[in-house]
Design a protein around this motif. Structure first.
Motif, short mmCIF file in Angstrom:
data_model
loop_
_atom_site.label_atom_id
_atom_site.label_comp_id
_atom_site.label_asym_id
_atom_site.label_seq_id
_atom_site.Cartn_x
_atom_site.Cartn_y
_atom_site.Cartn_z
N GLN A 199 0.86 -1.17 0.00
CA GLN A 199 0.00 0.00 0.00
C GLN A 199 0.90 1.23 0.00
O GLN A 199 2.10 1.12 -0.27
CB GLN A 199 -0.93 -0.06 1.22
CG GLN A 199 -1.88 -1.25 1.18
CD GLN A 199 -2.77 -1.34 2.39
OE1 GLN A 199 -2.34 -1.16 3.53
NE2 GLN A 199 -4.05 -1.64 2.17
N CYS A 200 0.34 2.39 0.32
CA CYS A 200 1.18 3.59 0.26
C CYS A 200 0.95 4.48 1.47
O CYS A 200 0.72 5.69 1.34
CB CYS A 200 0.94 4.36 -1.04
SG CYS A 200 2.27 5.54 -1.41
N GLY A 201 0.99 3.86 2.65
CA GLY A 201 0.98 4.65 3.87
C GLY A 201 2.27 5.45 3.99
O GLY A 201 3.23 5.24 3.26
N TYR A 202 2.28 6.34 4.95
CA TYR A 202 3.42 7.25 5.13
C TYR A 202 4.72 6.49 5.32
O TYR A 202 5.71 6.72 4.61
CB TYR A 202 3.13 8.14 6.34
CG TYR A 202 4.20 9.17 6.64
CD1 TYR A 202 4.07 10.48 6.18
CD2 TYR A 202 5.32 8.86 7.41
CE1 TYR A 202 5.04 11.44 6.46
CE2 TYR A 202 6.28 9.80 7.71
CZ TYR A 202 6.14 11.09 7.23
OH TYR A 202 7.10 12.03 7.52
N PRO A 212 -2.80 1.58 -3.30
CA PRO A 212 -3.17 2.42 -2.16
C PRO A 212 -4.51 2.05 -1.56
O PRO A 212 -5.46 1.71 -2.27
CB PRO A 212 -3.21 3.83 -2.77
CG PRO A 212 -3.35 3.63 -4.24
CD PRO A 212 -2.67 2.35 -4.56
N GLU A 264 -5.75 9.68 1.20
CA GLU A 264 -4.33 9.98 1.47
C GLU A 264 -3.39 9.11 0.65
O GLU A 264 -2.49 9.61 -0.03
CB GLU A 264 -4.06 9.78 2.97
CG GLU A 264 -2.61 9.79 3.34
CD GLU A 264 -2.26 8.72 4.37
OE1 GLU A 264 -1.06 8.43 4.51
OE2 GLU A 264 -3.17 8.18 5.00
N GLN A 265 -3.58 7.79 0.71
CA GLN A 265 -2.61 6.90 0.07
C GLN A 265 -2.63 7.04 -1.45
O GLN A 265 -1.58 6.98 -2.10
CB GLN A 265 -2.88 5.45 0.49
CG GLN A 265 -2.60 5.17 1.95
CD GLN A 265 -2.40 3.69 2.23
OE1 GLN A 265 -2.22 2.87 1.31
NE2 GLN A 265 -2.45 3.32 3.51
N GLU A 267 -10.97 7.39 2.46
CA GLU A 267 -9.51 7.50 2.49
C GLU A 267 -8.98 7.94 1.12
O GLU A 267 -9.17 7.24 0.12
CB GLU A 267 -8.90 6.17 2.90
CG GLU A 267 -9.16 5.80 4.35
CD GLU A 267 -8.49 6.76 5.32
OE1 GLU A 267 -7.30 7.05 5.15
OE2 GLU A 267 -9.18 7.23 6.24
N ARG A 272 -0.67 10.20 -2.41
CA ARG A 272 0.76 10.01 -2.24
C ARG A 272 1.32 9.10 -3.32
O ARG A 272 2.39 9.34 -3.89
CB ARG A 272 1.06 9.45 -0.85
CG ARG A 272 2.56 9.39 -0.54
CD ARG A 272 2.82 8.81 0.85
NE ARG A 272 2.29 9.64 1.91
CZ ARG A 272 1.29 9.29 2.71
NH1 ARG A 272 0.69 8.10 2.56
NH2 ARG A 272 0.87 10.10 3.64
#
Length: 634
Positions: free
Chosen positions: A283-286, A303, A311-312, A309, A315
């Protein structure tokens, strides 16, 4: 320092991981840190050197962020929240922190607003008051109602000293995901990304497909698709890591039919595995994105996009736009689609060098220390100035700020402190030609934004007894004044590497006939105070704010009067600040440390370079440009 950080993670452990990395960086600098965690315990999160305060944990099911559950999966009740609030306030009282940091709040965690507000308001009531800072990741969940934005912005304006954004605007500025107005912009500080991973192993041949989906069950779909892809193409060399949030029955079912070693629980050496993988699937968490930026594998990003959601996905798209990854939308995820994406990534070029800052943990520790040192002195309330600047920005008005410091003669500690404070900000340094020693030239050679000007000749008083002091006042013949002013410019040019041909009369007093003659003596500009001696045939910019109480304490002028003067100057469109580094006491340094970050960072303020202020003058109705040597070039 003593620092209290409050964080509650609800879905994965990313928020806690980042907060713990900041806490460890602060502890590594010798600061005492309490990390108050209100989410479920996360065994893999490191808290070396940090005191961990575990609150009664809460979590959520799915993406229902408003429906908080306790450790037994029951709805969290008032008694639980009361215990959490009491524990936070107890930690505040015990630690007596110099800084309080709330992670995500007030931009998120609205369901926990009562406890965060109790903490922040109690912190602000303490004397001395600690810094109150918000800590947010690079990308926030886009708000669904303007009221949420207004509420968050009002809380920042009323309760917070600043917002630490743990990202790099080169990849994603905060306004890519959250509306940023002038009031909020003035409080933002970008720290760079917080890289909490350990050192990377020696690089060698990359091989295999590494799949990870965070610590929660939110990545079950990705893990299941990867497991099916691994059954179909085991020859690609899969390693699939499932987080502790994946239940044991689901873990066992996922592993059926897979070669031994293909499916494992999440491992603390994930970063080392990533550095050796041919392709990463995640995935593409921080924290995942930071790991990818640090390790540099070819990457396929899926993501997380459940609920609201965003955010991911944002990013991931920013990374893909820089050729650092490819994106497979969660809605299109199947084993076949994943196999196709992995095969495409395997033959893609190596990701390019990115230059994105990953030193956010150490920089955050340094920034908090700097902010503490720059706290306003007692009695100085800059909120009226901030409000005036915010209003100017909202109205589209610009406020010009420029800075002059007088009496420079040597490269001494006080000058070092001034130039450290001015880092990144141009300053006109009025030097006394007859007093200049070589160390001044040496110091200015290392200060590219300090512009030297001519501060009289010897800063000697020639006024008769009983009159206000002046070196170039109307008390001596004009030919003597002209001779000394011309000699002063020549002497300054001999003793300093570069001098702006700007005359700064000592005590800000100058005879009108000398002011009119300066252009013929090689000067392009004049800077005194208060408008002074009428029109002259060169560029004139005077200062209008001197914070020193020269006739009284010789320390800081009454803070309320200073702020009122600053507000008036904002309304007039400009602030010309005068300082005297050689006579500053602690109160004056503290005042500058509090004032300058607000002025130079506010989006409504244009910081003027003295080279630009004094580079053009009118001649016969037309502008004429002048070189730093004082010669006319057009």
């Amino acid at each position: 320092m003593r620092v209290l950080i409050a964080v509650t993670h609800l879905l994965g452990a990313g928020h806690l991981t980042r907060a713990a990395a900041l806490a460890r960086a602060l502890a590594a600098e010798g600061h005492a840190v309490v990390l108050a965690s209100g989410g479920s315990p996360a065994p893999l999160v490191r808290t070396d050197g940090v005191r961990l305060l575990q609150l009664d944990p809460v979590h959520i099911r799915g993406t229902a962020f408003s429906d908080l559950l306790d450790s037994e999966d029951r709805p969290a009740d008032g008694a639980l929240f009361a215990r959490r609030r009491e524990a936070l306030l107890g930690a505040l009282a015990d630690l007596a922190p110099d800084a309080v940091v709330t992670e995500l709040f007030p931009f998120g965690r609205r369901a926990l607003a009562a406890e965060f507000l109790a903490l922040v308001e109690a912190a602000r009531a303490r004397r001395p008051r600690p810094l109150v800072l918000a800590s947010v990741r690079d990308i926030l969940v886009a708000p669904d109602r303007p009221a949420k934005v207004a509420e968050a912005h009002a809380r920042v304006a009323d309760l917070y000293d600043g917002v630490l954004v743990h990202g790099d605007p080169a990849l994603a500025a905060l306004d890519a995901s959250w509306p940023v107005d002038s009031r909020l912009a003035s409080r933002l500080t970008y720290t760079g990304y917080v890289d909490e991973g350990g050192p990377l192993p020696e690089t060698g041949p990359r091989a295999g497909i590494l799949v990870a989906a965070g610590s929660s069950a939110a990545g079950l779909g990705l893990l299941a698709a990867a497991a099916e892809a691994a059954r179909r193409r085991p020859d690609l060399g899969w390693r699939i890591l499932a987080g502790n949030g994946v239940s044991e029955p689901a873990f066992r079912a996922m592993g059926e039919g897979l070669a031994p070693g293909t499916l494992e629980r999440a491992r603390p050496d994930y970063r080392a595995l990533l550095a050796r993988a041919a392709v990463s699937v995640s995935q593409c968490g921080y924290n995942t994105a930071v790991d990818l930026l640090a390790a540099g594998p070819r990457a396929v990003l899926v993501p997380f996009e459940a609920g609201r959601e965003t955010e991911q996905r944002l990013r991931a798209e920013r990374l893909a736009a820089r050729s650092l990854a490819s994106v497979l939308p969660e809605a299109e995820l199947t084993a076949d689609a994943l196999l196709a994406a992995v095969e495409a990534a395997s033959s893609a070029p190596e990701p390019p060098a990115h230059g994105i800052r990953l030193d956010g943990a150490a920089r955050t520790a340094a920034l908090i220390g700097e902010m503490r040192r720059r706290r306003a002195p007692a009695g100085l309330d800059l909120d009226p100035l901030r409000a005036a600047l915010d209003a100017a920005g909202e109205a589209g008005r610009r406020v010009r700020f420029w800075w002059r410091d007088d009496d420079a003669v040597a490269g001494e500690p006080a000058l070092d402190r001034l130039l450290d404070l001015a880092e990144g900000t141009p300053i006109l340094l009025a030097a006394i030609p007859a007093g200049i020693v070589p160390s001044l030239a040496e110091r200015l050679a290392r200060a590219p934004l300090a512009r030297a000007a001519v501060h009289g000749l010897a800063h000697a008083n020639h006024a008769p007894a009983g009159e206000k002091r002046a070196e170039f006042g109307p008390h001596r013949p004009l030919d003597v004044l002209c001779e000394e002013a011309e000699a002063a410019l020549g002497l300054a040019r001999v003793r300093l590497p570069e001098v702006l041909p700007v005359f700064v009369p000592p005590w800000n007093r100058i005879a009108p006939d000398l002011a009119a003659a300066l252009a013929d003596l090689g000067y392009a500009g004049l800077s005194a105070a208060g408008g002074g001696a009428g029109p002259v045939a060169l560029v004139r910019h005077d200062i209008d704010l001197d914070p020193i109480d020269w006739r009284g304490t010789r320390s800081l002028v009454d803070p309320a009067r200073l702020v009122a003067d600053l507000v008036r100057r904002v309304a007039a469109g400009g602030i010309g600040l005068l300082t005297h580094h050689r006579v500053h006491d602690a109160a004056l340094w503290d005042f500058l440390g509090a004032l300058l970050p607000l002025l130079v960072r506010h989006p409504a303020v244009d910081v003027a370079d003295p080279r630009d202020l004094f580079s053009v003058r009118p001649v016969d109705g037309e502008p004429a440009a002048w070189s730093s040597a004082g010669t006319r070039i057009s």
